[in-house]
Design an enzyme around this catalytic site. Structure first.
Site, mmCIF file in Angstrom:
data_model
loop_
_atom_site.group_PDB
_atom_site.id
_atom_site.type_symbol
_atom_site.label_atom_id
_atom_site.label_comp_id
_atom_site.label_asym_id
_atom_site.label_seq_id
_atom_site.Cartn_x
_atom_site.Cartn_y
_atom_site.Cartn_z
ATOM 1 C CG HIS A 234 6.767 5.116 -12.631
ATOM 2 N ND1 HIS A 234 5.954 4.070 -12.998
ATOM 3 C CD2 HIS A 234 7.347 4.732 -11.457
ATOM 4 C CE1 HIS A 234 6.047 3.101 -12.084
ATOM 5 N NE2 HIS A 234 6.892 3.471 -11.141
ATOM 6 C CD GLN B 298 4.217 4.558 -8.955
ATOM 7 O OE1 GLN B 298 5.003 5.410 -8.579
ATOM 8 N NE2 GLN B 298 4.287 3.300 -8.546
ATOM 9 C CG HIS C 261 11.590 3.020 -10.038
ATOM 10 N ND1 HIS C 261 11.609 1.643 -9.884
ATOM 11 C CD2 HIS C 261 10.288 3.393 -9.857
ATOM 12 C CE1 HIS C 261 10.372 1.215 -9.647
ATOM 13 N NE2 HIS C 261 9.553 2.253 -9.613
ATOM 14 C CD GLU C 262 9.515 6.899 -8.271
ATOM 15 O OE1 GLU C 262 8.478 6.846 -8.966
ATOM 16 O OE2 GLU C 262 9.763 6.075 -7.377
ATOM 17 N N GLY D 185 9.399 6.333 -3.199
ATOM 18 C CA GLY D 185 9.183 7.213 -4.335
ATOM 19 C C GLY D 185 7.781 6.974 -4.877
ATOM 20 C CB CYS E 124 7.259 -0.920 -9.112
ATOM 21 S SG CYS E 124 6.256 0.428 -9.773
ATOM 22 C CG LEU E 125 4.702 1.620 -3.931
ATOM 23 C CD1 LEU E 125 4.478 3.066 -3.511
ATOM 24 C CD2 LEU E 125 4.473 0.674 -2.754
HETATM 25 O O1 GNR Z 1 9.095 2.056 -2.794
HETATM 26 C C1 GNR Z 1 9.820 1.825 -3.754
HETATM 27 N N1 GNR Z 1 11.028 1.256 -3.549
HETATM 28 C C2 GNR Z 1 12.008 1.160 -4.511
HETATM 29 C C3 GNR Z 1 13.093 0.326 -4.262
HETATM 30 C C4 GNR Z 1 14.100 0.218 -5.189
HETATM 31 C C5 GNR Z 1 14.052 0.936 -6.347
HETATM 32 C C6 GNR Z 1 12.977 1.754 -6.619
HETATM 33 C C7 GNR Z 1 11.966 1.879 -5.704
HETATM 34 S S1 GNR Z 1 10.638 2.923 -6.024
HETATM 35 C C8 GNR Z 1 9.363 2.135 -5.128
HETATM 36 C C9 GNR Z 1 8.093 2.942 -5.148
HETATM 37 C C10 GNR Z 1 7.600 3.093 -6.569
HETATM 38 O O2 GNR Z 1 7.008 2.248 -7.168
HETATM 39 N N2 GNR Z 1 7.887 4.204 -7.178
HETATM 40 O O3 GNR Z 1 7.548 4.396 -8.458
HETATM 41 NI NI NI Z 2 7.463 2.407 -9.364
#
Ligand code: GNR
Ligand code: NI
Length: 189
Positions: A143, A51, A139-140, A46, A97-98
């Site tokens: 953000h 980001q 999660h997204e 995601g 999270c990246l």
């Molecule tokens: O790549 C991602 N893996 C992930 C694993 C578990 C829960 C959420 C994520 S999102 C993350 C990429 C990211 O930072 N998206 O905002």
């Molecule tokens: Ni993230």
């Protein structure tokens, strides 16, 4: 299409509340293409526009390859999402999270969510997600509101990771202002 630089803690832009997209035009579609390319290259499942330093309510997802490396890509482009319903039932997944590299922790969230959004063509869509897709979607969407997964942890754990990234940034010095960084800042308006 282009791979863009992913910003990381302690960059304060990760705390912005992102703006709704008034209309899905070629510029927004190009942004989504860059986000998908950047997400697949990272690799991640995601990515939210903030980001890559673009404070707009745009995100991309693809959880298809998580279980099966050879699975066909199933990209989702999501604009202006609104959560319509979340289950009372909760579930726990390990998240990363990246923008918080190399840090992973279990997070408890609603197990299922229903959301409404605009797709890549600007058509209204609804999605009901469970499993890792439900986790990733939440999660997204977090953000877009300046919320990071560490905000769902205990204060002790959150403070520990925040301090660690603040310290690393100090050692590294400020990010270099060259190449992709400048273009992104210009495109990010
Ligand atoms: O790549 C991602 N893996 C992930 C694993 C578990 C829960 C959420 C994520 S999102 C993350 C990429 C990211 O930072 N998206 O905002
Ligand atoms: Ni993230």
């Amino acid at each position: 299409m282009a791979i863009r630089t992913i910003i990381a803690l302690p960059d304060p832009r990760l705390r912005l509340k992102c703006a709704p997209v008034p209309a899905i035009d070629a510029g927004i579609q190009a942004l989504m293409d860059d986000m998908l390319e950047t997400m697949y290259a990272a690799p991640g499942i995601g990515l939210a526009a903030i980001q890559i330093a673009v404070p707009k309510r745009v995100l991309v997802l693809d959880v298809a390859k998580r279980e099966d490396e050879n699975a066909a890509p199933e990209p989702l482009c999501i604009v202006n999402p609104e959560i319509l319903w979340t289950s009372d039932e909760l579930s726990t997944h390990q998240e990363g999270c990246l923008s918080i590299p190399e840090f992973f922790e279990d997070v408890e969230r609603p197990a299922r969510v229903r959301a409404r959004y605009l797709d890549r063509q600007g058509r209204a869509q609804e999605i009901e997600a469970d499993g890792i897709l439900a986790t990733c979607l939440q999660h997204e969407i977090d953000h877009l509101n300046g919320i990071l997964f560490i905000d769902h942890l205990s204060r002790l754990k959150r403070d520990r990771i925040t301090r660690k990234f603040a310290k690393t940034a100090k050692h590294r010095g400020p990010p270099r202002k060259s190449g992709a960084g400048k273009e992104q800042a210009a495109a990010g308006g």
